[in-house]
Design a protein around this motif. Structure first.
Motif, PDB file in Angstrom:
ATOM      1  N   PRO B 155       0.606  -1.339   0.008  1.00  0.00           N
ATOM      2  CA  PRO B 155      -0.161   0.020   0.150  1.00  0.00           C
ATOM      3  C   PRO B 155       1.337   1.344  -0.230  1.00  0.00           C
ATOM      4  O   PRO B 155       0.516   1.768  -0.815  1.00  0.00           O
ATOM      5  CB  PRO B 155      -0.724   0.112   1.641  1.00  0.00           C
ATOM      6  CG  PRO B 155      -0.142  -1.257   2.382  1.00  0.00           C
ATOM      7  CD  PRO B 155       0.645  -2.049   1.217  1.00  0.00           C
ATOM      8  N   PHE B 158       2.499   1.623  -3.553  1.00  0.00           N
ATOM      9  CA  PHE B 158       0.902   2.263  -4.415  1.00  0.00           C
ATOM     10  C   PHE B 158       0.882   3.565  -4.159  1.00  0.00           C
ATOM     11  O   PHE B 158      -0.215   4.822  -5.050  1.00  0.00           O
ATOM     12  CB  PHE B 158      -0.172   1.612  -4.046  1.00  0.00           C
ATOM     13  CG  PHE B 158      -1.448   1.422  -5.136  1.00  0.00           C
ATOM     14  CD1 PHE B 158      -0.902   2.484  -6.415  1.00  0.00           C
ATOM     15  CD2 PHE B 158      -2.354   0.384  -5.608  1.00  0.00           C
ATOM     16  CE1 PHE B 158      -2.145   2.594  -7.566  1.00  0.00           C
ATOM     17  CE2 PHE B 158      -3.209   0.886  -6.192  1.00  0.00           C
ATOM     18  CZ  PHE B 158      -3.268   1.774  -6.888  1.00  0.00           C
ATOM     19  N   ASP B 162       1.048   7.576  -6.941  1.00  0.00           N
ATOM     20  CA  ASP B 162      -0.725   7.410  -7.617  1.00  0.00           C
ATOM     21  C   ASP B 162      -1.899   7.197  -6.440  1.00  0.00           C
ATOM     22  O   ASP B 162      -2.611   6.391  -6.296  1.00  0.00           O
ATOM     23  CB  ASP B 162      -0.785   6.116  -8.144  1.00  0.00           C
ATOM     24  CG  ASP B 162      -1.810   6.763  -9.359  1.00  0.00           C
ATOM     25  OD1 ASP B 162      -2.763   7.815  -8.852  1.00  0.00           O
ATOM     26  OD2 ASP B 162      -2.568   5.676  -9.784  1.00  0.00           O
ATOM     27  N   ALA B 164      -4.143   8.641  -5.956  1.00  0.00           N
ATOM     28  CA  ALA B 164      -6.032   8.884  -6.105  1.00  0.00           C
ATOM     29  C   ALA B 164      -5.477   6.965  -7.217  1.00  0.00           C
ATOM     30  O   ALA B 164      -7.037   7.140  -6.095  1.00  0.00           O
ATOM     31  CB  ALA B 164      -5.284  10.140  -7.827  1.00  0.00           C
ATOM     32  N   GLY B 165      -5.147   7.087  -7.917  1.00  0.00           N
ATOM     33  CA  GLY B 165      -5.451   5.610  -8.201  1.00  0.00           C
ATOM     34  C   GLY B 165      -5.231   4.460  -6.869  1.00  0.00           C
ATOM     35  O   GLY B 165      -6.334   3.375  -7.112  1.00  0.00           O
ATOM     36  N   SER B 167      -6.546   4.929  -3.586  1.00  0.00           N
ATOM     37  CA  SER B 167      -6.973   5.091  -3.260  1.00  0.00           C
ATOM     38  C   SER B 167      -8.986   4.533  -3.616  1.00  0.00           C
ATOM     39  O   SER B 167      -9.217   3.678  -3.369  1.00  0.00           O
ATOM     40  CB  SER B 167      -7.923   6.975  -3.530  1.00  0.00           C
ATOM     41  OG  SER B 167      -7.268   7.470  -2.287  1.00  0.00           O
ATOM     42  N   ALA B 168      -8.747   4.822  -5.511  1.00  0.00           N
ATOM     43  CA  ALA B 168      -9.995   3.932  -5.963  1.00  0.00           C
ATOM     44  C   ALA B 168      -9.357   2.154  -6.090  1.00  0.00           C
ATOM     45  O   ALA B 168     -10.127   1.427  -6.232  1.00  0.00           O
ATOM     46  CB  ALA B 168     -10.454   4.381  -7.300  1.00  0.00           C
ATOM     47  N   HIS B 169      -8.108   2.164  -5.535  1.00  0.00           N
ATOM     48  CA  HIS B 169      -8.450   0.565  -5.272  1.00  0.00           C
ATOM     49  C   HIS B 169      -8.111  -0.071  -3.940  1.00  0.00           C
ATOM     50  O   HIS B 169      -7.706  -0.920  -3.739  1.00  0.00           O
ATOM     51  CB  HIS B 169      -7.057  -0.175  -6.232  1.00  0.00           C
ATOM     52  CG  HIS B 169      -6.560  -0.034  -7.596  1.00  0.00           C
ATOM     53  ND1 HIS B 169      -6.461   1.076  -8.456  1.00  0.00           N
ATOM     54  CD2 HIS B 169      -7.757  -1.447  -8.886  1.00  0.00           C
ATOM     55  CE1 HIS B 169      -6.958   0.256  -9.808  1.00  0.00           C
ATOM     56  NE2 HIS B 169      -7.402  -0.428  -9.930  1.00  0.00           N
ATOM     57  N   GLY B 170      -9.010   0.675  -3.471  1.00  0.00           N
ATOM     58  CA  GLY B 170      -9.319   0.214  -1.808  1.00  0.00           C
ATOM     59  C   GLY B 170      -7.842   0.168  -1.413  1.00  0.00           C
ATOM     60  O   GLY B 170      -8.406  -0.165   0.033  1.00  0.00           O
ATOM     61  N   ILE B 171      -7.298   1.052  -1.449  1.00  0.00           N
ATOM     62  CA  ILE B 171      -6.074   1.704   0.066  1.00  0.00           C
ATOM     63  C   ILE B 171      -6.541   2.401   0.714  1.00  0.00           C
ATOM     64  O   ILE B 171      -7.284   3.457  -0.254  1.00  0.00           O
ATOM     65  CB  ILE B 171      -4.882   1.840  -0.839  1.00  0.00           C
ATOM     66  CG1 ILE B 171      -5.176   0.928  -1.770  1.00  0.00           C
ATOM     67  CG2 ILE B 171      -4.039   2.221   0.492  1.00  0.00           C
ATOM     68  CD1 ILE B 171      -3.641  -0.911  -1.279  1.00  0.00           C
ATOM     69  N   ARG B 172      -6.362   2.672   1.750  1.00  0.00           N
ATOM     70  CA  ARG B 172      -6.637   3.711   2.512  1.00  0.00           C
ATOM     71  C   ARG B 172      -5.644   4.739   2.189  1.00  0.00           C
ATOM     72  O   ARG B 172      -4.469   5.095   2.790  1.00  0.00           O
ATOM     73  CB  ARG B 172      -6.734   4.089   4.390  1.00  0.00           C
ATOM     74  CG  ARG B 172      -8.308   3.037   4.534  1.00  0.00           C
ATOM     75  CD  ARG B 172      -8.657   2.715   5.763  1.00  0.00           C
ATOM     76  NE  ARG B 172      -9.500   2.442   5.721  1.00  0.00           N
ATOM     77  CZ  ARG B 172     -10.924   2.868   6.507  1.00  0.00           C
ATOM     78  NH1 ARG B 172     -10.801   4.017   6.392  1.00  0.00           N
ATOM     79  NH2 ARG B 172     -11.748   2.331   6.541  1.00  0.00           N
TER      80      ARG B 172
END
Lengths: 265, 282
Positions: B155, B158, B162, B164-165, B167-172
């Protein structure tokens, strides 16, 4: 009818207190392939970001897999392809690692990925025409290659919903055809796909359901019902001409001598 | 050989050397993420903010270290929060938060001239004052952050590359960024005694930038930056001892020399590649 995989019920959402979409009601069933169209600033991207929890929701509810989405809280089981923003050439991140980031939330808490995960990333890169690029830093890839890579990242977790923000913008014809072919393949395998685009002729020819938006939903339905001069004028505020030839729909500029569109099949 | 063994005849040297190695490795590794986030001066900002906590702590009779920890963590979180605000760029957030906290500390010191607050150690470091408890603190901080980096590597990388990416893939992502800033604040606090406030940014940014000149993958770049930071500390400590200059500047100069060599090597390598390509197409 089964319960929707994604539901917007009276959603008003935006940024810094300013709504970008208002009172949106939209239900998407599992396995659907939906195109969102509208002019720049119409709220297409906001609609997708309301699902990923990265925009403020002022009213209404967004429900994903029967769970309410809350702003600031990440959602699971989504593959998301953002608008292409080129990565700096010296970013020390290899293509395969960037694709594997799509598993970061669910993978084991160790710094490496399993053999199976790596094999999956390689297979996806190969499917997207990027075989042999696994060890290439992402900043050294072209714009089209980076767009494919983002799609691979969105697909790697086998999410039941894949959302794409302007996947057809800024890519060459080959990349476009590869991406669209893959989306079609994914959809046939049962993945729900929601995408935004400016390419009216392509959505008219390729997608079974189109949603026209300009802050509010203007129209929602099959291309034959939605792609009318009246609907598009209400959506874009510009007059267009619709040419129908059997199942084909061609959207052209209504100005005299305008011939800037391509025929869709 | 005597040059290498002579410093160990002094009791302080092993402590200083170990402290330098831990600080160099820790700041070097974290520096890669700092540079990737385009916040190269956050180290400088956090260290400047320290005075905003040290001054009131000293004047209240509290351990200055506690004041430093509190001020640095507050500064880190504020920089993180202000930098996310629409209309405020991250570099501006660093400038605003750090200078305000620094000014607060200076204001307190100037209002209490009758009370001695020694800023020299804070500004320039005092490696001679490093004892076993400092080593334990630095080593423990390094170990905890290394374990956290190991566990949250996916995490973290990532989010840093990125947000924003992620966040969109389930990372806080916001939580990850805040946690990273707190980790950086902790590293800055434990590093101050070795390099001082004024040179913290250098030990964070230089090894990371040197490593990035050649690295193409994040893991090796982080490991190389940690190794370069530790190596610069070792070289700097020996130079400091023999040339009789302050340890902080000696470490930074060693690091700077390493960067210069790497830059020359990188430039030569690029020139050679261009020549080869021209020859191949001649």
């Amino acid at each position: 009818m089964s319960s929707p995989i994604l539901a917007f019920d009276g959603v008003t959402a935006g940024y810094r207190g300013k709504p970008a979409i208002e009172a949106v009601d939209l239900h998407i069933q599992p396995g659907e392939l939906v195109g969102i169209v509208g002019p720049s600033g119409s709220g297409k991207s906001t609609l997708l970001r309301a699902v990923t929890g990265t925009t403020d929701i002022y009213a209404g509810t967004v429900t994903l897999h029967d769970r309410r989405v809350r702003a600031g809280h990440p959602t699971r089981d989504i593959g998301f392809v953002p608008q292409l923003a080129l990565v700096e050439p010296d970013t020390p991140l290899r293509a395969a690692d960037a694709v594997l980031h799509g598993l970061a939330a669910s993978s084991r808490r160790v710094p490496w990925y399993s053999k199976a995960e790596r094999a999956k990333a390689s297979a996806l890169l190969e499917r997207l025409g990027l075989a042999g690029y696994e060890r290439q830093p992402i900043g050294e890839l072209s714009g089209g290659q980076q767009q494919r890579l983002l799609l691979a990242r969105a697909m790697i977790a086998d999410s039941s919903l894949v959302m794409l923000d302007e996947p057809t913008s800024g890519v060459d014809l080959q990349t476009l055809q590869d991406i669209l072919g893959l989306l079609d393949e994914l959809n046939r395998a049962g993945t729900t796909i929601v995408l935004t685009t400016h390419d009216l002729n392509w959505v008219a020819a390729s997608l079974p359901r189109i949603v026209c938006i300009n802050q509010r939903i203007v129209a929602d339905g099959a291309p034959a019902d939605v792609m009318t001069a009246e609907v598009l004028e209400r959506t874009y505020g510009a007059s267009v001409r619709i040419v129908r030839d059997g199942d084909r729909i061609l959207v052209t500029d209504d100005r005299p001598h305008a011939a800037s569109t391509s025929e869709a099949r | 050989m005597h040059l290498l063994t002579e410093p160990f005849e002094f009791a302080f040297f092993p402590y200083a050397l170990w402290a330098g190695v831990f600080v160099g490795a820790l700041c070097g590794a974290l520096g890669v993420f700092v540079v990737l986030r385009r916040m190269s001066y956050i180290g400088q900002g956090l260290s400047q903010s320290v005075l905003g906590g040290v001054a009131p702590a000293v004047l209240s009779g509290i351990d200055p270290y506690l004041g430093a920890v509190a001020a640095t963590i507050v500064a880190g979180l504020l920089i993180n929060r202000v930098g996310r605000q629409h209309g405020v760029r991250p570099d501006a957030a660093i400038g605003i938060v750090s200078t305000v906290l620094f000014a607060f500390g200076v204001a307190l010191v100037s209002a209490n001239r009758d009370r001695a607050v020694n800023l020299n150690d804070l500004l320039f470091g005092n490696i001679l004052g490093v004892d076993s408890s400092d080593i334990t603190l630095v080593a423990a901080t390094t170990a905890v952050l290394a374990i956290a980096g190991f566990v949250f590597w996916k995490p973290l990388t990532f989010t840093i590359t990125d947000a924003a990416g992620a966040s969109a893939h389930g990372i806080r992502a916001a939580t990850v960024e805040a946690a990273f800033t707190i980790a950086l604040a902790a590293a800055v606090v434990v590093s101050i005694r070795v390099v001082g406030v004024l040179l913290i940014a250098a030990v964070i940014v230089i090894p990371a930038s040197t490593s990035r000149l050649f690295g193409r993958s994040l893991g090796p770049v982080v490991i190389a930056a940690a190794a370069l930071g530790a190596a610069a500390a070792v070289v700097g400590m020996f130079v400091s001892f023999h040339v009789e200059i302050a340890s902080g500047p000696a470490i930074v100069l060693a690091s700077g020399a390493g960067f210069a060599l790497a830059l020359i090597a990188s430039t030569l390598s690029s020139v050679l590649l261009v020549r080869r390509a021209r020859a191949a197409h001649a």
